[in-house]
Structure formats: structure tokens, C-alpha cells
Design a protein around this motif. Structure first.
Motif, mmCIF file in Angstrom:
data_model
loop_
_atom_site.group_PDB
_atom_site.id
_atom_site.type_symbol
_atom_site.label_atom_id
_atom_site.label_comp_id
_atom_site.label_asym_id
_atom_site.label_seq_id
_atom_site.Cartn_x
_atom_site.Cartn_y
_atom_site.Cartn_z
ATOM 1 N N PHE A 1 0.837 -1.184 0.000
ATOM 2 C CA PHE A 1 0.000 0.000 0.000
ATOM 3 C C PHE A 1 0.875 1.239 0.000
ATOM 4 O O PHE A 1 2.085 1.173 0.207
ATOM 5 N N PHE A 2 0.252 2.380 -0.235
ATOM 6 C CA PHE A 2 0.986 3.627 -0.285
ATOM 7 C C PHE A 2 1.072 4.265 1.094
ATOM 8 O O PHE A 2 0.106 4.253 1.857
ATOM 9 N N GLY A 3 2.217 4.844 1.396
ATOM 10 C CA GLY A 3 2.416 5.546 2.653
ATOM 11 C C GLY A 3 2.434 7.033 2.428
ATOM 12 O O GLY A 3 2.478 7.506 1.290
ATOM 13 N N SER A 4 2.428 7.786 3.497
ATOM 14 C CA SER A 4 2.487 9.240 3.385
ATOM 15 C C SER A 4 3.491 9.761 4.404
ATOM 16 O O SER A 4 3.749 9.129 5.426
ATOM 17 N N PRO A 5 4.071 10.925 4.123
ATOM 18 C CA PRO A 5 5.027 11.501 5.080
ATOM 19 C C PRO A 5 4.402 11.800 6.437
ATOM 20 O O PRO A 5 5.083 11.783 7.451
ATOM 21 N N ALA A 6 3.101 12.046 6.480
ATOM 22 C CA ALA A 6 2.436 12.333 7.747
ATOM 23 C C ALA A 6 2.431 11.118 8.657
ATOM 24 O O ALA A 6 2.390 11.243 9.875
ATOM 25 N N THR A 7 2.458 9.927 8.075
ATOM 26 C CA THR A 7 2.461 8.693 8.859
ATOM 27 C C THR A 7 3.813 8.007 8.788
ATOM 28 O O THR A 7 3.899 6.780 8.887
ATOM 29 N N GLN A 8 4.863 8.785 8.606
ATOM 30 C CA GLN A 8 6.247 8.301 8.571
ATOM 31 C C GLN A 8 6.448 7.272 7.462
ATOM 32 O O GLN A 8 7.113 6.256 7.636
ATOM 33 N N ASN A 9 5.847 7.515 6.288
ATOM 34 C CA ASN A 9 5.918 6.664 5.095
ATOM 35 C C ASN A 9 5.353 5.265 5.321
ATOM 36 O O ASN A 9 5.730 4.333 4.628
ATOM 37 N N PHE A 10 4.449 5.124 6.289
ATOM 38 C CA PHE A 10 3.726 3.875 6.484
ATOM 39 C C PHE A 10 2.320 4.053 5.929
ATOM 40 O O PHE A 10 1.797 5.178 5.868
#
Length: 159
Positions: free
Chosen positions: A22-31
Motif C-alpha cells: 500500500f501507499f504511505g504518506s510523510p504524515a504517517t512516517q511513510n507507512f
């Protein structure tokens, strides 16, 4: 996992740091959201375990979470015992019973809490059935007194 299947992330998107696909985001520390939730729950459990160990090692000392390591010792031992019991229960000391106080039948979510503060089943929910100690007349008088304040008009001057 994503590399095995030949998946590539589009421009601007990053795959999860756990490689779950799945795709991560910088807001969730790339998780991704699921991995981030799992990791945050794990960290929270570790922190609560650490605090429980510290409390069991030093029951009389209260450690305040701040940048300065300060320790304050309560003066009364009764306060410490009360706070320990409340901390173990997870509440401030008020525990709602899930049984009828008249017949001890389990009520679950359908329990009726009377104005006297006790939980009853559907049969004993009425004040006449369980011998309620709440004074309904006095409560009604107070409500009426609050809703209908006494208004006095000024006396008229005689002409």
C-alpha cells in the motif's frame, strides 16, 4: 512484496515502509494507515508497560512526565492506596454494574439506570418495583422553582 509483483509507485507517491504494497504518506512516517496504526499501538503498549513497571517498583513516588525528572512523594499513604486502586480499575472509582440490583439478573446493554443511581432490569425499572429512595416530589418542586421564578411587579402610585 511490491517489488516481487513488479508494482511501481506513481510519481509523488511512496510505498509503505513495511513493503506491504500500500501507499504511505510523510504524515504517517511513510507507512500506510494500517501499518502506522499497528506500530503506534505497539509503541503505546510498550509505554504503558514501562509506566506499569515503574509504578510497581516505586509505588510511593509519582513521576511527572516533563523534561525535568522530578519526583514528588505524597504525604498520606491513604491517597497513594486510593490512586493505585483507581489506576488498576482504569476509572475514577465509579463502576457501573451490569446486573439488576433487585433480582441480580444480567441486563447487558438494556439496563435501566434509575434516578437513585442503581441499574435495574426491565421488570424492576419502575420506582414502585424496587423501593426507590429518590424523592421525586422534592426534585419536581426544585425544577418548578427554577423554571418559574417569582416575579413581583412594582406597586402603582395612586393618582
Amino acid at each position: 512484496m511490491a517489488e516481487e509483483h513488479g508494482c511501481r509507485a506513481p510519481e509523488g507517491h511512496r510505498l509503505c515502509a513495511n513493503n506491504c504494497g500500500f501507499f504511505g504518506s510523510p504524515a504517517t512516517q511513510n507507512f500506510c494507515s494500517k501499518c502506522y496504526r499497528d506500530i503506534s499501538m505497539k509503541l503505546e503498549q510498550e509505554n504503558s508497560a514501562k509506566s506499569a513497571v515503574e509504578n510497581s517498583l516505586f509505588p510511593a513516588a509519582v513521576v511527572e512526565p516533563s523534561s525535568d525528572a522530578t519526583v514528588s512523594v505524597p504525604e498520606k499513604s491513604e491517597d497513594v492506596r486510593t490512586s493505585e486502586v483507581a489506576a488498576k480499575a482504569g476509572t475514577s472509582g465509579v463502576v457501573k454494574s451490569n446486573k439488576c440490583m433487585a433480582c441480580r439478573k444480567r441486563v447487558g446493554l438494556m439496563g435501566f439506570t434509575c434516578r437513585c443511581g442503581i441499574t435495574f432490569c426491565g421488570t424492576h425499572r419502575y420506582p414502585e418495583q424496587h423501593g426507590c429512595t429518590f424523592d421525586f416530589k422534592a426534585a419536581g418542586r426544585e425544577v418548578i422553582a427554577k423554571e418559574n421564578p417569582v416575579i413581583k411587579a412594582e406597586k402603582l402610585a395612586k393618582i
